[in-house]
Write a protein that holds these residues in place. Structure first.
Motif, PDB file in Angstrom:
ATOM      1  N   LYS A   1       1.025 -13.521  37.978  1.00 56.72           N
ATOM      2  CA  LYS A   1       1.424 -12.116  37.957  1.00 56.72           C
ATOM      3  C   LYS A   1       0.520 -11.383  38.938  1.00 56.72           C
ATOM      4  O   LYS A   1      -0.702 -11.483  38.859  1.00 56.72           O
ATOM      5  CB  LYS A   1       1.288 -11.515  36.561  1.00 56.72           C
ATOM      6  N   ASP A   2       1.151 -10.668  39.878  1.00 55.00           N
ATOM      7  CA  ASP A   2       0.402  -9.898  40.868  1.00 55.00           C
ATOM      8  C   ASP A   2      -0.112  -8.601  40.266  1.00 55.00           C
ATOM      9  O   ASP A   2       0.299  -8.193  39.181  1.00 55.00           O
ATOM     10  CB  ASP A   2       1.288  -9.590  42.082  1.00 55.00           C
ATOM     11  N   ASP A   3      -0.992  -7.937  41.000  1.00 58.92           N
ATOM     12  CA  ASP A   3      -1.561  -6.665  40.551  1.00 58.92           C
ATOM     13  C   ASP A   3      -0.485  -5.613  40.276  1.00 58.92           C
ATOM     14  O   ASP A   3      -0.647  -4.764  39.412  1.00 58.92           O
ATOM     15  CB  ASP A   3      -2.554  -6.118  41.580  1.00 58.92           C
ATOM     16  N   ASP A   4       0.608  -5.672  41.020  1.00 54.75           N
ATOM     17  CA  ASP A   4       1.690  -4.701  40.826  1.00 54.75           C
ATOM     18  C   ASP A   4       2.604  -5.054  39.653  1.00 54.75           C
ATOM     19  O   ASP A   4       3.583  -4.355  39.381  1.00 54.75           O
ATOM     20  CB  ASP A   4       2.500  -4.526  42.103  1.00 54.75           C
ATOM     21  N   GLY A   5       2.311  -6.146  38.947  1.00 52.51           N
ATOM     22  CA  GLY A   5       3.093  -6.553  37.786  1.00 52.51           C
ATOM     23  C   GLY A   5       4.229  -7.507  38.103  1.00 52.51           C
ATOM     24  O   GLY A   5       4.883  -8.019  37.194  1.00 52.51           O
ATOM     25  N   SER A   6       4.480  -7.783  39.386  1.00 46.28           N
ATOM     26  CA  SER A   6       5.540  -8.734  39.731  1.00 46.28           C
ATOM     27  C   SER A   6       5.080 -10.158  39.422  1.00 46.28           C
ATOM     28  O   SER A   6       3.899 -10.482  39.496  1.00 46.28           O
ATOM     29  CB  SER A   6       5.936  -8.600  41.203  1.00 46.28           C
ATOM     30  N   VAL A   7       6.033 -10.997  39.052  1.00 42.03           N
ATOM     31  CA  VAL A   7       5.745 -12.375  38.656  1.00 42.03           C
ATOM     32  C   VAL A   7       6.356 -13.318  39.675  1.00 42.03           C
ATOM     33  O   VAL A   7       7.475 -13.109  40.135  1.00 42.03           O
ATOM     34  CB  VAL A   7       6.320 -12.660  37.249  1.00 42.03           C
ATOM     35  N   SER A   8       5.608 -14.353  40.042  1.00 39.70           N
ATOM     36  CA  SER A   8       6.143 -15.371  40.949  1.00 39.70           C
ATOM     37  C   SER A   8       5.915 -16.758  40.351  1.00 39.70           C
ATOM     38  O   SER A   8       4.843 -17.048  39.826  1.00 39.70           O
ATOM     39  CB  SER A   8       5.508 -15.263  42.336  1.00 39.70           C
ATOM     40  N   LEU A   9       6.953 -17.554  40.426  1.00 41.11           N
ATOM     41  CA  LEU A   9       6.905 -18.953  40.008  1.00 41.11           C
ATOM     42  C   LEU A   9       7.332 -19.767  41.216  1.00 41.11           C
ATOM     43  O   LEU A   9       8.426 -19.558  41.759  1.00 41.11           O
ATOM     44  CB  LEU A   9       7.831 -19.207  38.827  1.00 41.11           C
ATOM     45  N   SER A  10       6.453 -20.659  41.681  1.00 43.08           N
ATOM     46  CA  SER A  10       6.765 -21.443  42.868  1.00 43.08           C
ATOM     47  C   SER A  10       6.224 -22.858  42.725  1.00 43.08           C
ATOM     48  O   SER A  10       5.322 -23.134  41.941  1.00 43.08           O
ATOM     49  CB  SER A  10       6.183 -20.783  44.122  1.00 43.08           C
ATOM     50  N   CYS A  11       6.816 -23.717  43.535  1.00 45.44           N
ATOM     51  CA  CYS A  11       6.457 -25.130  43.560  1.00 45.44           C
ATOM     52  C   CYS A  11       6.444 -25.565  45.013  1.00 45.44           C
ATOM     53  O   CYS A  11       7.322 -25.167  45.783  1.00 45.44           O
ATOM     54  CB  CYS A  11       7.504 -25.898  42.766  1.00 45.44           C
ATOM     55  N   GLN A  12       5.462 -26.372  45.399  1.00 49.27           N
ATOM     56  CA  GLN A  12       5.432 -26.907  46.756  1.00 49.27           C
ATOM     57  C   GLN A  12       5.061 -28.373  46.725  1.00 49.27           C
ATOM     58  O   GLN A  12       4.199 -28.791  45.950  1.00 49.27           O
ATOM     59  CB  GLN A  12       4.442 -26.149  47.642  1.00 49.27           C
ATOM     60  N   CYS A  13       5.712 -29.113  47.578  1.00 45.50           N
ATOM     61  CA  CYS A  13       5.465 -30.538  47.720  1.00 45.50           C
ATOM     62  C   CYS A  13       5.209 -30.797  49.201  1.00 45.50           C
ATOM     63  O   CYS A  13       6.049 -30.494  50.043  1.00 45.50           O
ATOM     64  CB  CYS A  13       6.687 -31.324  47.239  1.00 45.50           C
ATOM     65  N   LEU A  14       4.021 -31.319  49.517  1.00 47.69           N
ATOM     66  CA  LEU A  14       3.633 -31.577  50.898  1.00 47.69           C
ATOM     67  C   LEU A  14       3.494 -33.074  51.147  1.00 47.69           C
ATOM     68  O   LEU A  14       3.054 -33.807  50.259  1.00 47.69           O
ATOM     69  CB  LEU A  14       2.308 -30.898  51.227  1.00 47.69           C
ATOM     70  N   GLN A  15       3.823 -33.473  52.345  1.00 49.06           N
ATOM     71  CA  GLN A  15       3.672 -34.874  52.719  1.00 49.06           C
ATOM     72  C   GLN A  15       2.202 -35.260  52.699  1.00 49.06           C
ATOM     73  O   GLN A  15       1.352 -34.530  53.189  1.00 49.06           O
ATOM     74  CB  GLN A  15       4.265 -35.106  54.110  1.00 49.06           C
ATOM     75  N   SER A  16       1.927 -36.407  52.146  1.00 53.58           N
ATOM     76  CA  SER A  16       0.557 -36.925  52.071  1.00 53.58           C
ATOM     77  C   SER A  16      -0.007 -37.130  53.464  1.00 53.58           C
ATOM     78  O   SER A  16       0.694 -37.563  54.367  1.00 53.58           O
ATOM     79  CB  SER A  16       0.573 -38.251  51.320  1.00 53.58           C
ATOM     80  N   GLN A  17      -1.267 -36.809  53.622  1.00 46.34           N
ATOM     81  CA  GLN A  17      -1.951 -36.990  54.906  1.00 46.34           C
ATOM     82  C   GLN A  17      -2.727 -38.309  54.939  1.00 46.34           C
ATOM     83  O   GLN A  17      -3.473 -38.548  55.874  1.00 46.34           O
ATOM     84  CB  GLN A  17      -2.908 -35.822  55.158  1.00 46.34           C
ATOM     85  N   ASP A  18      -2.568 -39.127  53.910  1.00 49.60           N
ATOM     86  CA  ASP A  18      -3.299 -40.413  53.824  1.00 49.60           C
ATOM     87  C   ASP A  18      -2.767 -41.423  54.814  1.00 49.60           C
ATOM     88  O   ASP A  18      -1.652 -41.502  55.142  1.00 49.60           O
ATOM     89  CB  ASP A  18      -3.195 -40.998  52.417  1.00 49.60           C
TER      90      ASP A  18
END
Length: 159
Positions: free
Chosen positions: A142-159
């Motif tokens: 929840k941001d300071d302005d009261g807005s809510v964000s739900l997110s997901c990220q999947c990044l390629q492995s750098q291994d």
């Protein structure tokens, strides 16, 4: 002769059981049904035509992702193909519990796909929920302005 027929029947049953089991097992992918390194054509074959398209980014609007409807999916490309997948869950609720329920639904589905999180920080009093799997994350904030964000990220492995 009767013993041979019984033995052959048992062997055939076992072969059919094993082959059925192999056909029904879910194929693992990096994110949903997409793998890193896929070309644009392979991504379109997996996800369909994008709603918005830029040279290095395809966006899919109003999709169901990990059990939650109305999500925006974005895949990013480089010269090696898809390297990033991001989801913004866009549902709006009048109560915090619904956001937390949505977060838990996604977390449960990601855990089924990626295994137990390597890091977890959930603070309901501050309304900050975060799960990490090596290069991947799920966050509800929840941001300071009261807005809510739900997110997901999947990044390629750098291994």
């Amino acid at each position: 002769m009767k013993k041979i027929v019984i033995i052959l029947s048992l062997v055939m049953s076992m072969v059919m059981f094993v082959s059925c089991d192999n056909n029904t097992s879910a194929e693992k992918h990096d994110f949903r049904n997409v793998d890193f390194g896929m070309t644009a054509a392979e991504l379109i074959a997996a996800e369909g035509e994008p709603d918005e398209q830029f040279p290095d980014m395809y966006t899919y609007l109003d999709r169901e992702v990990y059990g939650v409807p109305h999500a925006t999916l974005t895949y990013e490309f480089d010269e090696n193909g898809v390297f990033s997948a991001r989801t913004e869950f866009t549902n709006e609720y009048s109560d915090e519990k619904s956001y937390i329920d949505e977060y838990n639904t996604v977390k449960e589905n990601l855990t089924k796909e990626w295994g137990e999180p390597s890091g977890l920080s959930e603070d309901e009093s501050e309304f900050k929920f975060m799960c990490f799997w090596k290069y991947n994350y799920l966050m509800l904030l929840k941001d300071d302005d009261g807005s809510v964000s739900l997110s997901c990220q999947c990044l390629q492995s750098q291994d």
